[in-house]
Motif scaffolding. Structure first.
Motif, PDB file in Angstrom:
ATOM      1  N   MET A 167     -62.598   0.610 -23.734  1.00 54.12           N
ATOM      2  CA  MET A 167     -62.485   1.677 -24.725  1.00 54.12           C
ATOM      3  C   MET A 167     -63.730   2.561 -24.693  1.00 54.12           C
ATOM      4  O   MET A 167     -64.859   2.076 -24.644  1.00 54.12           O
ATOM      5  N   GLY A 168     -63.518   3.863 -24.739  1.00 61.80           N
ATOM      6  CA  GLY A 168     -64.625   4.799 -24.787  1.00 61.80           C
ATOM      7  C   GLY A 168     -64.656   5.733 -23.595  1.00 61.80           C
ATOM      8  O   GLY A 168     -63.865   5.635 -22.656  1.00 61.80           O
ATOM      9  N   LEU A 169     -65.589   6.642 -23.627  1.00 59.84           N
ATOM     10  CA  LEU A 169     -65.741   7.681 -22.605  1.00 59.84           C
ATOM     11  C   LEU A 169     -66.641   7.151 -21.494  1.00 59.84           C
ATOM     12  O   LEU A 169     -67.856   7.027 -21.658  1.00 59.84           O
TER      13      LEU A 169
ATOM     14  N   GLN B 100     -69.231   6.358 -27.011  1.00 62.38           N
ATOM     15  CA  GLN B 100     -69.876   5.351 -26.180  1.00 62.38           C
ATOM     16  C   GLN B 100     -70.658   4.384 -27.067  1.00 62.38           C
ATOM     17  O   GLN B 100     -70.895   4.688 -28.240  1.00 62.38           O
ATOM     18  N   PRO B 101     -71.093   3.212 -26.568  1.00 64.88           N
ATOM     19  CA  PRO B 101     -70.896   2.717 -25.211  1.00 64.88           C
ATOM     20  C   PRO B 101     -69.471   2.216 -24.984  1.00 64.88           C
ATOM     21  O   PRO B 101     -68.787   1.791 -25.920  1.00 64.88           O
ATOM     22  N   VAL B 102     -69.051   2.281 -23.741  1.00 68.79           N
ATOM     23  CA  VAL B 102     -67.757   1.733 -23.353  1.00 68.79           C
ATOM     24  C   VAL B 102     -67.818   0.212 -23.481  1.00 68.79           C
ATOM     25  O   VAL B 102     -68.826  -0.414 -23.130  1.00 68.79           O
ATOM     26  N   ARG B 103     -66.761  -0.360 -23.998  1.00 66.53           N
ATOM     27  CA  ARG B 103     -66.729  -1.813 -24.164  1.00 66.53           C
ATOM     28  C   ARG B 103     -65.305  -2.310 -23.981  1.00 66.53           C
ATOM     29  O   ARG B 103     -64.346  -1.539 -24.129  1.00 66.53           O
ATOM     30  N   GLU B 104     -65.152  -3.578 -23.673  1.00 58.88           N
ATOM     31  CA  GLU B 104     -63.809  -4.159 -23.531  1.00 58.88           C
ATOM     32  C   GLU B 104     -63.299  -4.560 -24.907  1.00 58.88           C
ATOM     33  O   GLU B 104     -64.015  -5.193 -25.695  1.00 58.88           O
ATOM     34  N   VAL B 105     -62.064  -4.199 -25.181  1.00 59.91           N
ATOM     35  CA  VAL B 105     -61.434  -4.474 -26.471  1.00 59.91           C
ATOM     36  C   VAL B 105     -60.100  -5.173 -26.230  1.00 59.91           C
ATOM     37  O   VAL B 105     -59.325  -4.765 -25.347  1.00 59.91           O
ATOM     38  N   ARG B 106     -59.846  -6.189 -27.014  1.00 63.72           N
ATOM     39  CA  ARG B 106     -58.582  -6.921 -26.935  1.00 63.72           C
ATOM     40  C   ARG B 106     -57.649  -6.410 -28.011  1.00 63.72           C
ATOM     41  O   ARG B 106     -58.044  -6.282 -29.182  1.00 63.72           O
ATOM     42  N   VAL B 107     -56.406  -6.092 -27.636  1.00 62.60           N
ATOM     43  CA  VAL B 107     -55.429  -5.526 -28.552  1.00 62.60           C
ATOM     44  C   VAL B 107     -54.187  -6.404 -28.567  1.00 62.60           C
ATOM     45  O   VAL B 107     -53.664  -6.774 -27.511  1.00 62.60           O
ATOM     46  N   GLU B 108     -53.714  -6.742 -29.764  1.00 65.89           N
ATOM     47  CA  GLU B 108     -52.454  -7.463 -29.907  1.00 65.89           C
ATOM     48  C   GLU B 108     -51.302  -6.459 -29.872  1.00 65.89           C
ATOM     49  O   GLU B 108     -51.468  -5.272 -30.161  1.00 65.89           O
ATOM     50  N   SER B 109     -50.108  -6.933 -29.515  1.00 67.31           N
ATOM     51  CA  SER B 109     -48.959  -6.039 -29.446  1.00 67.31           C
ATOM     52  C   SER B 109     -48.618  -5.484 -30.831  1.00 67.31           C
ATOM     53  O   SER B 109     -48.861  -6.134 -31.850  1.00 67.31           O
ATOM     54  N   PHE B 110     -48.072  -4.288 -30.868  1.00 67.09           N
ATOM     55  CA  PHE B 110     -47.724  -3.636 -32.123  1.00 67.09           C
ATOM     56  C   PHE B 110     -46.682  -2.568 -31.862  1.00 67.09           C
ATOM     57  O   PHE B 110     -46.448  -2.162 -30.713  1.00 67.09           O
TER      58      PHE B 110
END
Length: 252
Positions: A32-34, A66-76
């Motif tokens: 997530m992020g630029l 920023q900063p760009v980081r990994e994000v976990r998303v549940e289904s929706f």
């Protein structure tokens, strides 16, 4: 309350009372992020003569995404497109829109926003959910790649089903980036300390907005295409569109 059907060749869930069509976004992880690669892609567009005015304000504000980081998303579930005037009128019968030319156009709310949010049986997406949905598995400027997005990606009225379907991304979502869509998160410049999951950042103050290229249409040559980028974010100040999120309906 819900019907499951095929819309433009993809599974969808329609909220019967309002007619709002939702798509399922599968769970997963994303960056997530630029990113630096995206910043470089904008520079490539600039060097190729694709900039009408100047992109320096965009680069000066890059730290806000920023900063760009990994994000976990549940289904929706998320609405296929922003709520239209007619759909808002399901919950607010007296609603009138100063910006739309037809009931099939995107509703942009100002004084009625809080009333709608109170009446909706749904919630706003978090920023992470919105960007994840907009990217639809891609890492580029828009879901179509790193090329300069054009006015053909702007959609502000959903009366033409063929046109709507043509703007869908891989998740079956149309017009991502066209209208300025409000998110559940409070506006905080940058992602320092942001969670690694899709929870919204809460607090006092204005919310965060994503998208908005159709809000300044017809374009005046001031690089409005930057509002179509998946990572573009800014502070809510005036009117806004709403693209609600819902949990998966129970199976019968």
């Amino acid at each position: 309350m819900w019907t499951e059907e095929m819309v433009a060749g993809r599974p969808a869930w329609r909220h019967v009372a309002s007619g709002v069509v939702f798509r399922k976004v599968p769970g997963g992880a994303f960056r997530m992020g630029l990113s630096e690669a995206e910043l470089a892609a904008v520079r490539v567009i600039e060097r190729g003569g694709g900039v009408e005015d100047t992109v320096e304000p965009f680069f000066a504000g890059a730290g806000d995404a920023q900063p760009v980081r990994e994000v976990r998303v549940e289904s929706f579930l998320i609405a296929r497109h922003p709520l239209t005037v007619a759909q808002v009128q399901h919950w607010l019968p007296e609603y009138e829109d100063d910006y739309a030319d037809a009931e099939s156009g995107t509703a942009r709310l100002e004084d009625d926003l809080d009333d709608l949010l109170d009446a909706l049986p749904f919630r706003l997406p978090s920023e992470a959910e919105w960007e994840y949905a907009a990217r639809a598995g891609t890492t580029t400027l828009t879901f179509r790649g790193d090329g300069k997005p054009g006015e053909d990606q702007v959609l502000d009225d959903f009366s033409d089903e063929q046109r709507t379907a043509a703007t869908e991304n891989a998740f079956g979502l149309a017009a991502m980036g066209s209208a300025n869509e409000i998110c559940a998160d409070v506006w905080i410049p940058g992602f320092a300390g942001a969670p690694a999951d899709a929870r919204p950042r809460t607090g006092d103050g204005p919310r965060t907005v994503r998208g908005g290229a159709a809000d300044v249409y017809p374009w005046q040559g001031c690089d409005e295409w930057l509002l179509l980028l998946a990572a573009t974010r800014y502070e809510h100040t005036q009117f806004t569109a709403v693209r609600p999120v819902a949990p998966m309906p129970p199976r019968r």
